[in-house]
Design a protein around this motif. Structure first.
Motif, mmCIF file in Angstrom:
data_model
loop_
_atom_site.group_PDB
_atom_site.id
_atom_site.type_symbol
_atom_site.label_atom_id
_atom_site.label_comp_id
_atom_site.label_asym_id
_atom_site.label_seq_id
_atom_site.Cartn_x
_atom_site.Cartn_y
_atom_site.Cartn_z
ATOM 1 N N ALA A 411 43.010 45.334 45.109
ATOM 2 C CA ALA A 411 42.831 43.887 45.328
ATOM 3 C C ALA A 411 41.510 43.381 44.769
ATOM 4 O O ALA A 411 41.240 42.180 44.805
ATOM 5 N N LYS A 412 40.663 44.301 44.260
ATOM 6 C CA LYS A 412 39.365 43.964 43.656
ATOM 7 C C LYS A 412 38.407 43.317 44.663
ATOM 8 O O LYS A 412 37.660 42.388 44.333
ATOM 9 N N ALA A 413 38.412 43.813 45.903
ATOM 10 C CA ALA A 413 37.479 43.322 46.915
ATOM 11 C C ALA A 413 36.078 43.800 46.583
ATOM 12 O O ALA A 413 35.871 44.977 46.259
ATOM 13 N N HIS A 421 40.109 38.449 48.689
ATOM 14 C CA HIS A 421 40.600 39.746 48.225
ATOM 15 C C HIS A 421 40.861 40.708 49.386
ATOM 16 O O HIS A 421 41.751 41.566 49.286
ATOM 17 N N ASP A 440 49.328 38.876 43.173
ATOM 18 C CA ASP A 440 48.272 38.535 42.224
ATOM 19 C C ASP A 440 48.867 37.964 40.935
ATOM 20 O O ASP A 440 48.345 36.998 40.362
ATOM 21 N N GLY A 445 46.929 35.670 44.207
ATOM 22 C CA GLY A 445 46.343 36.218 45.419
ATOM 23 C C GLY A 445 47.241 36.028 46.616
ATOM 24 O O GLY A 445 48.428 35.735 46.499
#
Length: 636
Positions: A411-413, A421, A440, A445
């Motif tokens: 999720a690219k947090a 994210h 996404d 998102g």
């Protein structure tokens, strides 16, 4: 026939005895001469001196040696004398036999016997006499042999006695020489001691004079010191008295203020109770009116009720998960925190401990053998991949941490407060099956609406009545303090922002510094306490919002807060989230920095980087001399 008996006594000088006595006399004379020499050498020396001690030792040794030698010589001489007497007796017997007498006897005294002869007559010798003569001849030969052996033994003993006496005499001479040398050395020592005494005497006069001056000076200094100390004591007493009076006044003032605040609080509480009672009464009355209206067929009331229900549904559909209420996790989840922290650090997401706790709370409340409900996840390699297949709680936590890390990365947090994210990662933890990539790609998102859409899609594909938890994100976030920050301004938002940086710092407890100094941009180890504080602020988004500065030098941090008028000195009582600066040497230099966790019972509890080269919790008394001051960020 008459016989004439003639008896003759034999007298001999015993030379061996004379030699023995002569040796004893000589030894005695040697001892006397050695003792006299020592006595003369002692002269007029004082008793108890080194010379006297050496003389006494030499005299005692000479006396002991002479005594022992004399004793041995007398003993051996006695044996020699005995042998000489025995030889004399045997020699008389042998001589009597050799003289050719036919018959004879020996007196009891041991003297040589007389010879019985017949005057001019040839005597008749019967067989008995011939036999006796033969026996006498044999006895004579045997006696000669024994006499020769005893003579040899006597000569050997005489030589031994002479050798012992010579050795004793030589030893006595050596002892005398050593005594003389010792006396000479003693005289030299006395002379040297005398000269040293004169030197000490001459030096002592000057030393006594100097010591007298020193004592006089020391006495004057002592008087001055006593006066100064008395004055300092008076000043300290006055200061303490003034401080106590000021403290008493301040305490009295604080007590009055607290009393007034308590009264105001009680008044507010009573007002709130009245308002609540009034509201309840109003609600009861409104409910009664609504029921009456509905019973009477009032279509207006029914319409209003329908609108309220629809409005609530709309709020839910657009993602009504931003409530400011945060529910605490259970005691079971709190008990699992050490294991959560252990595996979070092990797999590189130590800052997400609070998020993992919130997930566990939603999944199981911390109960059961699979508290993270990770049995069906891809990281379960030991147990069946079916609901509650894992029967080891620790293994469930380890698998769950890995699963959540995978979702956060997909999720690219970027941080524990990167909520868009994090929401996408959380729903992916619940759904799996590619939800993160689907949401996404199609919607950019997570939204509550697309979570519901995906659930319906997957249920249809699998032929199930339902799929997953459509409300999983809001369900988890009600336990996640970082995700429940109130909107707008006010105390609740400020407290939530303060709590966020404290929780972020606590999530790093026990870590080393490479994460923080490398994040800052350093290629090697530095003093990283300021880097750690800046990193925690960045993870919470406070660097970007300008709440806390990015700094690697503690002095730069102090300067920034001072310029913002957000700095308090060490006497200030801080609140959670304040930045604490230290001056270990109390010399005005800023040496260290940390984050205030809380203040309890007059003690400031902190979380600090580079404390023993680790992130560590510490405590200090409020107003400690080591505390330089506090940065007070404007958490808004």
């Amino acid at each position: 026939m008459a016989q004439t008996i003639r008896t003759r006594k034999t007298h001999r000088d015993i030379k061996a005895l004379d030699k023995t006595m002569t040796a004893a006399e000589r030894m005695k004379n040697t001892y006397v001469r050695a003792k006299d020499s020592v006595g003369q050498a002692r002269g007029g020396e004082e008793q108890g001196s080194p010379v006297e001690y050496a003389e006494d030792r030499a005299a005692r040794w000479a006396e002991h040696t002479a005594h022992e030698s004399t004793h041995q010589i007398k003993e051996k001489g006695g044996r020699a004398l005995h042998y000489v007497k025995e030889k004399c007796r045997i020699a008389g017997e042998i001589k009597q036999i050799q003289s050719g007498s036919a018959e004879g006897h020996f007196s009891e005294s041991g003297e040589c016997p007389s010879k019985i002869l017949a005057d001019g007559e040839n005597l008749y010798q019967p067989k008995e006499k011939i036999f006796k003569t033969a026996q006498a001849e044999a006895g004579r030969k045997d006696a000669q042999k024994k006499a020769a052996e005893r003579a040899a033994a006597r000569r050997a003993e005489q030589r031994t006695g002479q050798t012992a006496f010579q050795e004793a005499e030589k030893r006595a001479g050596e002892i005398g020489k050593q005594a003389v040398k010792a006396i000479d050395r003693g005289e030299k020592t006395i002379k040297t001691t005398h000269r040293a005494g004169q030197t000490v005497k001459s030096t002592g006069k000057g030393t006594v004079k100097a010591a007298g001056k020193s004592v006089k000076t020391t006495g004057q200094s002592a008087k001055i010191t006593v006066k100064t100390t008395e004055q300092a004591a008076r000043n300290a007493y006055r200061t303490a008295k003034a401080t106590a009076q000021a403290g008493a006044k301040a305490a009295e003032k604080s007590a009055r203020a607290a009393k007034q605040a308590a009264k105001a609080g009680a008044k507010s509480a009573r007002a709130a109770a009245k308002a609540a009672a009034t509201a309840v009464k109003g609600m009861v009355a409104a409910t009664k009116a609504l029921v009456t209206a509905i019973a009477a067929g009032g279509w207006v009331a029914v319409l209003i009720l329908i609108i309220v229900i629809l409005f609530g549904a709309v709020l839910c559909s657009i993602g009504g998960d931003n409530s400011s209420t945060v529910s605490p996790v259970s005691a079971e989840v709190q008990a699992c925190e050490p294991l959560i922290r252990k595996y979070a650090r092990q797999y590189g997401i130590g800052e997400y401990v609070e998020l993992i706790k919130a997930v566990m709370m939603q999944e199981s409340g911390g109960n059961g053998s699979d508290p993270m409900q990770s049995s069906e996840g891809s990281f379960n390699m030991k147990y069946p991949r079916k609901p509650n297949g894992i029967t080891n709680p620790e293994y469930s936590i380890e698998c769950g941490v890995q699963e959540l890390k995978n979702c956060l990365e997909r999720a690219k947090a970027e941080s524990p407060v990167d909520m868009p994210h994090i929401k996408l990662a959380l729903q992916g933890y619940n759904y799996g099956n590619g939800y993160i990539e689907w949401a996404d790609e199609n919607y950019g998102g997570y939204t509550l609406a697309n979570a519901a859409e995906f659930s319906e899609k997957m249920a249809k594909e699998k032929g199930w009545d339902s799929y997953g938890d459509r409300q999983y994100v809001p369900h988890v976030l009600r336990y996640y303090s970082f995700g429940r920050i109130p909107t707008g301004a006010g105390n609740k938002r400020s407290e939530a922002l303060r709590s966020m940086i404290v929780q972020m710092a606590l999530s790093q407890e026990g870590n080393a510094g490479d994460t923080y100094w490398s994040w800052y941009g350093f290629t090697g180890r530095v003093s990283w306490c300021a880097c750690f504080t800046s990193w925690c602020a960045d993870q919470c988004g406070y660097l970007e919002s300008g709440i806390i500065p990015k700094f690697s030098l503690c002095s730069d941090g102090v300067k920034w807060f001072q310029e913002k008028k957000q700095f308090q000195d060490g006497s200030y009582v801080p609140v959670p989230g304040d930045i604490i600066f230290f001056d270990w040497g109390n010399d005005g230099s800023i040496d260290h920095v940390g984050i205030v966790e809380n203040v309890k019972k007059g003690v400031v509890n902190t979380i600090e980087g580079n404390s023993g080269d680790k992130v560590k919790r510490n405590s200090y008394p409020v107003g400690s001399d080591s505390i330089y001051g506090y940065g007070t960020p404007a958490y808004q």
